[in-house]
Design a protein around this motif. Sequence first.
Motif, mmCIF file in Angstrom:
data_model
loop_
_atom_site.group_PDB
_atom_site.id
_atom_site.type_symbol
_atom_site.label_atom_id
_atom_site.label_comp_id
_atom_site.label_asym_id
_atom_site.label_seq_id
_atom_site.Cartn_x
_atom_site.Cartn_y
_atom_site.Cartn_z
ATOM 1 N N TYR A 143 41.651 64.306 48.294
ATOM 2 C CA TYR A 143 40.225 64.450 48.587
ATOM 3 C C TYR A 143 39.821 63.544 49.751
ATOM 4 C CZ TYR A 143 35.182 64.223 48.141
ATOM 5 O OH TYR A 143 33.842 64.250 48.410
ATOM 6 N N TYR A 144 40.183 62.269 49.656
ATOM 7 C CA TYR A 144 39.792 61.327 50.710
ATOM 8 C C TYR A 144 40.558 61.548 52.011
ATOM 9 C CZ TYR A 144 36.465 58.895 47.876
ATOM 10 O OH TYR A 144 35.350 58.604 47.130
ATOM 11 N N ARG A 145 41.770 62.064 51.913
ATOM 12 C CA ARG A 145 42.521 62.383 53.131
ATOM 13 C C ARG A 145 41.798 63.463 53.922
ATOM 14 N NH1 ARG A 145 46.295 66.155 54.576
ATOM 15 N NH2 ARG A 145 46.302 66.973 52.473
ATOM 16 N N GLU A 146 41.294 64.466 53.198
ATOM 17 C CA GLU A 146 40.566 65.557 53.859
ATOM 18 C C GLU A 146 39.194 65.112 54.355
ATOM 19 O OE1 GLU A 146 40.282 69.154 51.574
ATOM 20 O OE2 GLU A 146 42.414 69.088 51.046
ATOM 21 N N LYS A 147 38.484 64.321 53.557
ATOM 22 C CA LYS A 147 37.103 63.952 53.867
ATOM 23 C C LYS A 147 36.977 62.757 54.809
ATOM 24 C CE LYS A 147 35.208 67.007 51.148
ATOM 25 N NZ LYS A 147 34.511 68.149 51.683
ATOM 26 N N ALA A 148 37.917 61.791 54.692
ATOM 27 C CA ALA A 148 37.747 60.544 55.441
ATOM 28 C C ALA A 148 38.978 60.107 56.235
ATOM 29 C CB ALA A 148 37.339 59.429 54.485
ATOM 30 N N GLY A 149 40.102 60.770 56.025
ATOM 31 C CA GLY A 149 41.302 60.423 56.779
ATOM 32 C C GLY A 149 42.365 59.741 55.936
ATOM 33 N N VAL A 150 43.565 59.703 56.498
ATOM 34 C CA VAL A 150 44.726 59.159 55.800
ATOM 35 C C VAL A 150 44.554 57.674 55.494
ATOM 36 C CG1 VAL A 150 47.208 58.676 56.017
ATOM 37 C CG2 VAL A 150 46.302 60.890 56.729
ATOM 38 N N ARG A 151 44.069 56.896 56.456
ATOM 39 C CA ARG A 151 43.939 55.453 56.251
ATOM 40 C C ARG A 151 43.010 55.134 55.083
ATOM 41 N NH1 ARG A 151 41.249 53.026 60.756
ATOM 42 N NH2 ARG A 151 39.540 52.473 59.412
ATOM 43 N N VAL A 152 41.874 55.800 55.023
ATOM 44 C CA VAL A 152 40.918 55.565 53.935
ATOM 45 C C VAL A 152 41.534 55.973 52.592
ATOM 46 C CG1 VAL A 152 38.683 56.282 52.977
ATOM 47 C CG2 VAL A 152 38.899 55.788 55.418
ATOM 48 N N ALA A 153 42.200 57.120 52.578
ATOM 49 C CA ALA A 153 42.825 57.602 51.343
ATOM 50 C C ALA A 153 43.892 56.626 50.851
ATOM 51 C CB ALA A 153 43.428 58.982 51.570
ATOM 52 N N LYS A 154 44.746 56.157 51.762
ATOM 53 C CA LYS A 154 45.798 55.204 51.386
ATOM 54 C C LYS A 154 45.206 53.896 50.882
ATOM 55 C CE LYS A 154 49.691 56.574 54.260
ATOM 56 N NZ LYS A 154 50.571 56.186 55.384
ATOM 57 N N ASN A 155 44.199 53.391 51.571
ATOM 58 C CA ASN A 155 43.577 52.127 51.151
ATOM 59 C C ASN A 155 42.972 52.234 49.757
ATOM 60 O OD1 ASN A 155 44.293 50.764 53.473
ATOM 61 N ND2 ASN A 155 42.323 51.088 54.486
ATOM 62 N N LEU A 156 42.314 53.348 49.471
ATOM 63 C CA LEU A 156 41.697 53.525 48.156
ATOM 64 C C LEU A 156 42.758 53.601 47.061
ATOM 65 C CD1 LEU A 156 39.244 53.912 46.357
ATOM 66 C CD2 LEU A 156 39.365 56.348 46.872
#
Length: 105
Positions: A21-34
């Motif tokens: 979800y976050y990879r699509e909405k906010a990018g890989v970096r945000v998704a990985k950090n979360l």
Amino acid sequence: MELNLFWTDFSQKKLEKIYEYYREKAGVRVAKNLVNGIFNEVLKLKIQPKIGQEEEFLKNRKQEFRYLVYKNYKVIYWINEEENRIEINDVFDTRQNPIKIKRNT
């Protein structure tokens, strides 16, 4: 004594969905950090398994379910003393209604 962590298939899939979800909405970096933040929060349980509060919605169960919160995410777990491990059962966004989630599963 340090306990092992065991992520159920269900909890692993939920973590993967959060990542996607976050990879699509906010990018890989945000998704990985979360996802890394959630995972690192859970690592604390290996040494202090009872730092999480008891989960009110699951008090009627045989196991004593507890939870940790990381940002907007709640991690549901219980301490399996027979297996010497902490079992992570669910990860979900606290901005959702748990009763609604229960009906939709």
